[in-house]
Design an enzyme around this catalytic site. Structure first.
Site, PDB file in Angstrom:
ATOM      1  N   GLU A  66     -13.515  61.497 -14.499  1.00 19.66           N
ATOM      2  CA  GLU A  66     -12.113  61.066 -14.447  1.00 19.66           C
ATOM      3  C   GLU A  66     -11.960  59.625 -14.924  1.00 19.66           C
ATOM      4  O   GLU A  66     -10.996  59.295 -15.620  1.00 19.66           O
ATOM      5  CB  GLU A  66     -11.565  61.216 -13.023  1.00 19.66           C
TER       6      GLU A  66
ATOM      7  N   ARG B  76      -9.770  58.863 -18.365  1.00 15.97           N
ATOM      8  CA  ARG B  76      -8.497  58.179 -18.126  1.00 15.97           C
ATOM      9  C   ARG B  76      -8.581  56.686 -18.448  1.00 15.97           C
ATOM     10  O   ARG B  76      -7.734  56.157 -19.179  1.00 15.97           O
ATOM     11  CB  ARG B  76      -8.049  58.366 -16.673  1.00 15.97           C
TER      12      ARG B  76
ATOM     13  N   ASP C  95     -13.425  74.209 -18.685  1.00 17.30           N
ATOM     14  CA  ASP C  95     -12.474  74.212 -19.799  1.00 17.30           C
ATOM     15  C   ASP C  95     -12.816  73.237 -20.920  1.00 17.30           C
ATOM     16  O   ASP C  95     -12.949  73.616 -22.099  1.00 17.30           O
ATOM     17  CB  ASP C  95     -11.057  73.951 -19.286  1.00 17.30           C
TER      18      ASP C  95
ATOM     19  N   GLU D   6      -1.113  70.929 -20.510  1.00 17.12           N
ATOM     20  CA  GLU D   6      -1.853  71.766 -21.455  1.00 17.12           C
ATOM     21  C   GLU D   6      -0.954  72.587 -22.383  1.00 17.12           C
ATOM     22  O   GLU D   6      -1.256  72.745 -23.571  1.00 17.12           O
ATOM     23  CB  GLU D   6      -2.815  72.698 -20.699  1.00 17.12           C
TER      24      GLU D   6
ATOM     25  N   THR E 117      -9.610  64.523 -23.839  1.00 17.79           N
ATOM     26  CA  THR E 117      -8.997  65.531 -22.966  1.00 17.79           C
ATOM     27  C   THR E 117      -7.940  64.940 -22.040  1.00 17.79           C
ATOM     28  O   THR E 117      -7.337  65.653 -21.248  1.00 17.79           O
ATOM     29  CB  THR E 117     -10.081  66.271 -22.157  1.00 17.79           C
TER      30      THR E 117
END
Length: 562
Positions: A192, A196, A325, A460, A549
């Site tokens: 994360e 980010r 994913d 998404e 992502t």
């Protein structure tokens, strides 16, 4: 001409004991008509003229009246329409974004400005109640802390720059310069924090050329490196960026596969910028290990990998949803980032897509919607996370870069399904997880279980809509995105600033605000909507940038000389 003279009369009503109860409604109507006829022609003309004026005035003032009604549905949520109007809209779902353009201003709706307005409203809540903290809690007008790194602010930096919000960006840059520090005793999640914070700093550096952001990225990257000091070279999930120590979660020695294989774009770019190879070396090693590991099924990978042994665990379960994913996403994107020279990455991606087709793709019985389910020890489960809606865009990106054309056919079908996950809900917002009906006799395609009805403002679907529009120019993808933005405004917008996740996408009267605005709403969802509506195809051209992502754009490397 005078009206006829009135004559006196007596009205006598005789009741029949066998008749129904008397209702004088008809007689009242006759009395009103008699009074109207008693008016002079001039009086009647004046009344009709005034009524016509009122009707014309009402029609001309409709847009302003509709604006006045906004925000009056609920003391907490600032919904765009009254309950009655909202229920009417969400049950029919027949109005496309193009229809609404005509309703609001005869086709002149500025969709880009609507996204900017949404961002400004979200940012207002964050600045007023959560400045410098990780996440806004818009209902309670407070904040939530995860790592104490200003996640929302850093996630939103490049979004503000792209939207041209100079004042907001300047305030945020000032905070980064004076307040952001990584010298603190705090455990952060490697994945994360990489996607980010590291990703956000790197992308903002590329867009602005401001060395401040590169220096902060270098500081953070070096502090994350202890996570890779494991027996297997598979990194731990958590690292203390102040102490320089790392560890797995308290309950297991496993890391999720998506987490350890979705940090590569960022670390590789950090090496390229700093000319320090260690960042790229540690993440490339992970991909080499996963490439040759046993336990895959036609390119599909299990969800967990052990940091001690370096082997897959919990084998036999395969999904493109949570915990797996972005592994598939980053296979393709690393190959593109590196100039299409790393054949192992391409090989793994193509094999995985064939595995998805073979094992996970099905169609619903009633409406023949194509979806991606899950496989558990050879048993198929018609369950699909909203997270899987990244796949249409990724498939389209691959086709744009020369991969098999039939991947686009699958992308188009899956994009329709993701759209239906929104359209078939009463609020126009998708749930977190759906199940699909395989039997035609079921009568409906999408089933939502009570525990799965929440919406977290996820990106998404609008991410894939952006890719699909860029590559096809089919305006329906823009219309679908516009519908989603309107639903966010209708059901998640909080009057005093910010947007909130909701508990129940099937209840437009009481969607149940969860009092949390995820940082990715500003970093991803609104950014992709803005890019979807932009006519500037060179704004973050997909031939020049690759998105991580978390929707942070990083440059595609120049192809090496042959």
């Amino acid at each position: 001409m005078y009206p006829p003279s009135r004559k006196d009369f007596i009205s006598l009503t005789l009741s029949d004991p066998h008749s129904h109860a008397y209702n004088n409604g008809k007689h009242r109507r006759q009395s009103c008509w008699r009074k109207w006829k008693q008016l002079s022609r001039l009086q009647r003309s004046l009344i009709l003229f005034l009524l016509a004026l009122l009707l014309i005035f009402g029609l001309l003032s409709y847009p302003s009246l509709s604006e006045q009604w906004r925000g009056k549905q609920c003391p907490k949520l600032s919904l765009s329409l009254s309950h009655t109007h909202t229920l009417s809209h969400t049950h029919t779902h027949t109005h496309t974004g193009r229809d609404r353009d005509r309703v609001f201003s005869a086709g002149a709706v500025d969709r880009l400005e609507a996204v900017r307005d949404a961002f400004r409203h979200a940012w207002k809540g964050y600045k007023d109640y959560a400045w410098g903290h990780d996440e806004l809690k818009p209902i309670s007008k407070s904040f939530g802390e995860w790592f104490g790194l200003g996640l929302t602010l850093i996630d939103a930096l490049d979004t503000m720059w792209i939207m041209g919000l100079k004042e907001e960006f300047a305030d945020a840059r000032n905070w980064v310069e004076k307040q952001l520090t990584f010298s603190k005793n705090v455990d952060v999640n490697l994945f994360e924090t990489t996607i980010r914070v590291l990703g956000g700093l790197l992308s903002t550096y590329h867009l602005t050329g401001d060395q401040l952001f590169l220096e902060k990225a270098k500081d953070l990257g070096s502090r994350l490196m202890p996570a890779f000091k494991t027996p297997s070279k598979i990194p731990f999930s958590d690292v203390n960026i102040g102490k320089g120590t790392a560890h797995p979660p308290r309950w297991t020695a496993d890391s999720t596969l998506a987490e350890v294989t979705s940090i590569q774009l960022e670390f590789r770019e950090l090496s390229r910028l700093t000319q320090e190879p260690q960042y790229q070396e540690v993440v490339n090693e992970i991909m080499k290990l996963v490439h040759k590991l046993p336990g895959k099924q036609d390119g599909l990978v299990p969800m967990f990998i052990n940091t001690n042994s370096g082997q897959f665990t919990h084998k036999g379960t395969f999904t493109l949803g949570a915990r797996a994913d972005s592994y598939y996403e980053y296979l393709l994107k690393q190959w593109i980032q590196g100039g299409k020279t790393e054949d192992e990455l391409l090989e793994d991606y193509l094999q995985a897509i064939e595995g998805v087709r073979k094992h996970l793709v099905r169609q619903t019985g009633p409406g023949r919607l194509t979806f991606v389910g899950e496989l558990s020890h050879n048993r198929f489960n018609p369950k699909m996370d909203h997270l899987v809606c990244f796949l249409p865009g990724t498939l389209a990106l691959g086709v744009h870069n020369g991969l098999p054309r039939d991947h686009m056919d699958l992308a188009v079908e899956l994009m329709e399904t993701c759209h239906q996950m929104y359209k078939q809900m009463e609020t126009g917002l998708s749930p977190e997880i759906v199940h699909f009906s395989l039997q035609a006799s079921d009568g409906r395609d999408v089933i939502v279980k009570p525990a799965d009805r929440h919406n977290l403002l996820r990106p998404e679907t609008v991410e894939s809509l952006f890719y699909m529009y860029r590559f096809t120019k089919d305006t329906k993808y823009r219309d679908w995105g516009w519908d989603i933005l309107q639903s966010f405004n209708n059901y998640t917008k909080v009057s005093d600033g910010g947007y909130t996740s909701i508990n129940n996408v099937r209840d437009p009267v009481n969607p149940g605000p969860r009092d949390k605005m995820e940082s990715f709403f500003l970093g991803e969802t609104l950014k992709y909507l803005y890019l979807l509506f932009s006519d500037d195809m060179e704004l973050l051209s997909l031939d020049k940038y690759i998105f991580n992502t978390e929707a942070h754009p990083l440059p595609i490397w120049p192809s090496p000389p042959k």
